[in-house]
Design an enzyme around this catalytic site. Structure first.
Site, mmCIF file in Angstrom:
data_model
loop_
_atom_site.group_PDB
_atom_site.id
_atom_site.type_symbol
_atom_site.label_atom_id
_atom_site.label_comp_id
_atom_site.label_asym_id
_atom_site.label_seq_id
_atom_site.Cartn_x
_atom_site.Cartn_y
_atom_site.Cartn_z
ATOM 1 N N LYS A 197 43.383 45.423 38.287
ATOM 2 C CA LYS A 197 42.410 46.188 39.072
ATOM 3 C C LYS A 197 43.139 47.036 40.118
ATOM 4 C CE LYS A 197 38.719 45.632 42.357
ATOM 5 N NZ LYS A 197 37.914 44.724 43.153
ATOM 6 N N GLU A 203 53.510 40.495 39.623
ATOM 7 C CA GLU A 203 53.756 39.802 38.349
ATOM 8 C C GLU A 203 53.415 40.728 37.169
ATOM 9 O OE1 GLU A 203 52.009 38.663 40.910
ATOM 10 O OE2 GLU A 203 51.930 36.472 40.980
ATOM 11 N N GLY A 258 37.839 40.980 40.775
ATOM 12 C CA GLY A 258 38.782 40.636 39.709
ATOM 13 C C GLY A 258 38.279 39.502 38.825
ATOM 14 N N ARG A 259 37.767 38.430 39.452
ATOM 15 C CA ARG A 259 37.350 37.266 38.653
ATOM 16 C C ARG A 259 35.972 37.459 38.031
ATOM 17 N NH1 ARG A 259 38.406 36.386 43.784
ATOM 18 N NH2 ARG A 259 36.717 35.951 45.244
ATOM 19 N N GLU A 344 38.620 30.290 43.812
ATOM 20 C CA GLU A 344 39.015 31.523 44.515
ATOM 21 C C GLU A 344 37.791 32.118 45.215
ATOM 22 O OE1 GLU A 344 42.352 34.114 42.965
ATOM 23 O OE2 GLU A 344 40.752 35.577 42.892
ATOM 24 N N HIS A 375 40.958 10.430 26.327
ATOM 25 C CA HIS A 375 42.145 9.563 26.247
ATOM 26 C C HIS A 375 43.149 9.929 27.320
ATOM 27 C CE1 HIS A 375 40.678 7.787 22.525
ATOM 28 N NE2 HIS A 375 40.155 8.986 22.312
ATOM 29 N N LYS A 486 51.086 36.146 48.587
ATOM 30 C CA LYS A 486 51.720 37.323 47.973
ATOM 31 C C LYS A 486 52.645 38.006 48.973
ATOM 32 C CE LYS A 486 47.935 38.935 44.979
ATOM 33 N NZ LYS A 486 46.984 40.010 44.771
HETATM 34 O O1 LIG Z 1 43.835 42.703 38.717
HETATM 35 P P1 LIG Z 1 44.827 42.611 39.804
HETATM 36 O O2 LIG Z 1 44.606 43.610 40.895
HETATM 37 O O3 LIG Z 1 46.221 42.692 39.244
HETATM 38 O O4 LIG Z 1 44.678 41.215 40.493
HETATM 39 C C1 LIG Z 1 44.870 40.029 39.785
HETATM 40 C C2 LIG Z 1 44.264 38.841 40.500
HETATM 41 O O5 LIG Z 1 44.846 38.696 41.785
HETATM 42 C C3 LIG Z 1 43.880 38.206 42.702
HETATM 43 O O6 LIG Z 1 43.643 39.163 43.675
HETATM 44 C C4 LIG Z 1 44.347 37.029 43.434
HETATM 45 O O7 LIG Z 1 44.777 36.053 42.559
HETATM 46 C C5 LIG Z 1 42.634 37.925 41.856
HETATM 47 O O8 LIG Z 1 41.448 37.995 42.542
HETATM 48 C C6 LIG Z 1 42.779 38.930 40.767
HETATM 49 O O9 LIG Z 1 41.991 38.605 39.683
#
Ligand SMILES: O=P(O)(O)OC[C@H]1O[C@](O)(CO)[C@@H](O)[C@@H]1O
Length: 522
Positions: A197, A203, A258-259, A344, A375, A486
């Site tokens: 987003k 990462e 995002g979620r 979150e 189990h 972060k």
């Molecule tokens: O889609 P982006 O901006 O890479 O963010 C990834 C994720 O990082 C977060 O901001 C934090 O984990 C989430 O809310 C989001 O889904």
């Protein structure tokens, strides 16, 4: 804003805390032969049985009174109307518009859906080829958090319907997931989706660079990047940082959390796997749950019931675990998905007015598929000292062409919730054999696990999370805690390659860094 503890409807419940905790489920069943009918609800291809919860008509009325006192209908309508319910970030949270019928949704959503569908059809038919003219056989979705968990869950759950390219997911930055994935793909027939987003998540960008280097190594051509890498973002200008053309990026918007973004272009990998028509069914299922959430009376409203029960257990009765056990391997990613969605969103300790929340908020949500979970951790559910409410999820009928789950699976599912509720008789000579019972659970029975029902299931949990947030008075749409980690990682990074730390380190972190460097280079 009134704090939850100052709310009279909450005080009514608080006074009954001991009685609710001691309520015998077996006695409730004995008293009401129609208990299943009274405490189950059907909507959008699912049945929620909450009869194994310590509720009776009085407690239900108290819980509904709490929802009304916290103005749940007003908050819900504000979210659906696109008001700035994400106050800290000054935004709407309008994920429901992404799955509204095409005739009524926003023009930009309609355009994006049409663009996605056209591109998906071209890729799936082989009309859109790689730079070497080959059809796309593999798609790698690079993203993390909400840009990974929803599509990963949906692609896996709907695998029996998949008739498009193979879809792979890479989220972790550790290189293992990436190298395992690349080993299965051929750069001449692979498409890379960079889903972020913000397009600023380190990462995701690091993994995107690695995948692009892999494409370049074999194809030695920048045109391959333009053709075989697609950005998915709310900030198209940022795709230039990877050398991509903003015009080719698939859009989402800042009002999509995002979620909550599976329903947007973040779900493009799902569309590639199952096709645009089936993706529309996923949206339609979520939309059916939206309608149910908006229209069903509070006492017969699935997300409302689930949210209120979660608050009852987690905040009133001190039950700090919420266990989710899907009885199908096809929902194996659901617990991980829900961890982000619930924790979150609602892992908060300050309310919308900036005051401390005085009851515990989001419980730890975790789980695993049944029967393997039986189990692993079920012993603690049956005989441990803590009561951990469970959401059991089962599937009744197969999707067309599938064999269906073995009946033993359903037998296990029903037996577990029964055993948790009933327990067994105490034997004073052998107390170790005693299962106390009276342990609450919900059972969600899905008619079949098709795109429509999966959409409804995910939307159900989204709204359940929203209901909890409204009761606590927190904003479920920001995540400043994640941002702190972060930032600190960014500050520490130079130190690990021999630079100076940009901030003074505490003794523990300094000691760990020293030891890490000694072993790394020793
Ligand atoms: O889609 P982006 O901006 O890479 O963010 C990834 C994720 O990082 C977060 O901001 C934090 O984990 C989430 O809310 C989001 O889904």
């Amino acid at each position: 804003m009134e704090s939850l503890q100052a709310c009279q409807a909450w005080q009514v419940l608080a006074e009954k805390r001991e009685a609710i905790a001691a309520q015998s489920l077996n006695a409730l069943f004995a008293a009401d032969p129609q208990r299943f009918e009274h405490y189950s609800v059907e909507a959008a291809g699912m049945l929620l049985d909450f009869s194994k919860q310590p509720v009776d008509s009085i407690l239900m009325a108290d819980l509904v009174a709490l929802a009304e006192a916290r103005e749940l209908p007003r908050h819900r309508d504000a979210m659906f109307a696109g008001q700035r319910v994400n106050e800290t970030e000054g935004r709407a949270a309008l994920h429901t518009a992404l799955r509204a019928a095409v005739q009524v949704t926003l023009p930009e959503v309609k355009d994006a859906r049409a663009r996605m569908a056209t591109l998906a059809k071209e890729i799936r038919s082989g009309a859109y080829t790689s730079i070497t003219g080959e059809p796309i056989k593999d798609v790698i979705n690079i993203g993390i958090g909400g840009s990974d968990l929803g599509p990963r869950l949906a692609v896996d759950a709907l695998a029996p319907l998949a008739d498009g390219p193979r879809i792979h997911f890479v989220a972790n930055i550790d290189g293992v997931e990436m190298s395992r994935t690349l080993a299965q793909c051929d750069p001449r027939s692979t498409l890379v989706l960079v889903a972020s987003k913000s397009f600023g998540t380190s990462e995701t960008l690091a993994n995107a660079h690695e995948a692009m280097a892999w494409l370049r190594r074999d194809l030695a051509d920048d045109a391959a990047i333009a053709r075989q890498v697609i950005g998915i973002t709310a900030d198209p200008a940022h795709v230039r940082s990877l050398g991509l053309d903003p015009a080719s990026a698939l859009p989402l918007w800042d009002w999509v959390g995002g979620r909550y973004s599976l329903w947007s272009a973040v779900g493009f990998s799902v569309m590639l796997a199952i096709g645009p028509e089936a993706f529309e069914e996923l949206l339609a299922g979520a939309s059916a749950m939206d309608t149910h959430f908006c229209e069903a009376p509070l006492a017969r409203n699935m997300p409302v019931i689930q949210g209120l029960l979660a608050v009852l257990h987690g905040s009133l009765l001190g039950r700090r675990s919420q266990v989710v056990v899907p009885y199908t391997e096809r929902l194996r990613y659901l617990p991980a998905y829900l961890q982000q969605l619930v924790m979150e969103s609602n892992g908060k300790s300050v309310d919308r007015a900036g005051q401390a929340v005085t009851v515990p908020t989001a419980a730890a949500i975790w789980g695993q598929t049944g029967t393997p979970g039986q189990h692993a951790f079920f012993q603690a559910l049956h005989q441990g000292t803590e009561v951990m409410p469970v959401d059991f999820i089962g599937v009744a009928a197969p999707v067309a062409g599938e064999r269906g789950e073995p009946l033993e699976l359903a037998a296990n599912l029903f037996a577990q919730s029964q055993a948790l509720m009933q327990g067994n008789r105490a034997d004073s000579d052998r107390p170790a054999l005693h299962c106390p019972g009276n342990r609450p659970s919900n059972t969600l029975l899905l008619h079949r696990l098709d795109p429509t029902t999966l959409g409804a299931l995910i939307a159900l949990y989204e709204h359940r999370t929203f209901v909890e947030a409204v009761i606590w008075g927190v904003n479920p749409f920001d995540q400043y805690g994640v941002e702190l980690g972060k930032r600190l990682a960014r500050d520490l990074r130079p130190l690990l390659s021999g630079g100076d730390p940009s901030t003074e380190l505490d003794a523990s972190t300094a000691g760990l860094v020293r030891q890490f460097l000694a072993w790394r280079h020793g």
